[in-house]
Design a protein around this motif. Sequence first.
Motif, PDB file in Angstrom:
ATOM      1  N   PRO A  70      23.216 -20.435 -20.049  1.00  0.00           N
ATOM      2  CA  PRO A  70      24.192 -20.482 -18.769  1.00  0.00           C
ATOM      3  C   PRO A  70      25.394 -19.396 -19.346  1.00  0.00           C
ATOM      4  CG  PRO A  70      24.521 -22.462 -20.197  1.00  0.00           C
ATOM      5  CD  PRO A  70      23.549 -21.776 -20.602  1.00  0.00           C
ATOM      6  N   MET A  71      25.784 -18.770 -18.178  1.00  0.00           N
ATOM      7  CA  MET A  71      26.648 -17.504 -18.420  1.00  0.00           C
ATOM      8  C   MET A  71      27.976 -18.043 -18.060  1.00  0.00           C
ATOM      9  SD  MET A  71      25.350 -15.375 -20.289  1.00  0.00           S
ATOM     10  CE  MET A  71      26.301 -14.113 -20.192  1.00  0.00           C
ATOM     11  N   PHE A  72      28.362 -19.428 -18.170  1.00  0.00           N
ATOM     12  CA  PHE A  72      29.686 -19.901 -17.776  1.00  0.00           C
ATOM     13  C   PHE A  72      29.953 -21.047 -18.701  1.00  0.00           C
ATOM     14  CE2 PHE A  72      25.958 -21.559 -15.350  1.00  0.00           C
ATOM     15  CZ  PHE A  72      26.075 -22.784 -15.642  1.00  0.00           C
ATOM     16  N   GLY A  73      31.149 -21.658 -18.598  1.00  0.00           N
ATOM     17  CA  GLY A  73      31.797 -22.562 -19.599  1.00  0.00           C
ATOM     18  C   GLY A  73      31.672 -23.919 -19.010  1.00  0.00           C
ATOM     19  N   PRO A  74      32.065 -24.835 -19.992  1.00  0.00           N
ATOM     20  CA  PRO A  74      31.827 -26.166 -19.283  1.00  0.00           C
ATOM     21  C   PRO A  74      32.972 -26.793 -18.326  1.00  0.00           C
ATOM     22  CG  PRO A  74      32.724 -26.179 -21.556  1.00  0.00           C
ATOM     23  CD  PRO A  74      32.263 -24.856 -21.343  1.00  0.00           C
TER      24      PRO A  74
END
Length: 115
Positions: A70-74
């Motif tokens: 995934p190219m996004f954070g939590p």
Amino acid sequence: MAGPTGTAGPLDEDLIVVAARSRSPARCSRRSPRAARRGIVFDIGSLKTPLRAGLTALREAGVRVTSVHPMFGPDTELLSGRHVIFIDLGVAEALAEARGLFSSTMADLVVHGPR
């Protein structure tokens, strides 16, 4: 490998996601490649090189395996405009099922590797 209750045994879940520190997934995936035959197995994380041998062993043992980045954070709440990268390990069914988990989102689903 330990089962859901902490006892050793086969992993007969529909979906197994390996999300751990960079060195842990490689150890997990090499530990018992025949343990997970029924479901789909995928790692989720950014570092792939430490996992290569373990993911290959799983695939060669007949496990339906793929890899997701995934190219996004939590802290991300909406996936609109975000990317999810899928690494095609040559197991079409695993790739399709992993992609399907994100099909109801607005994320851009990108596949890398052989198809």
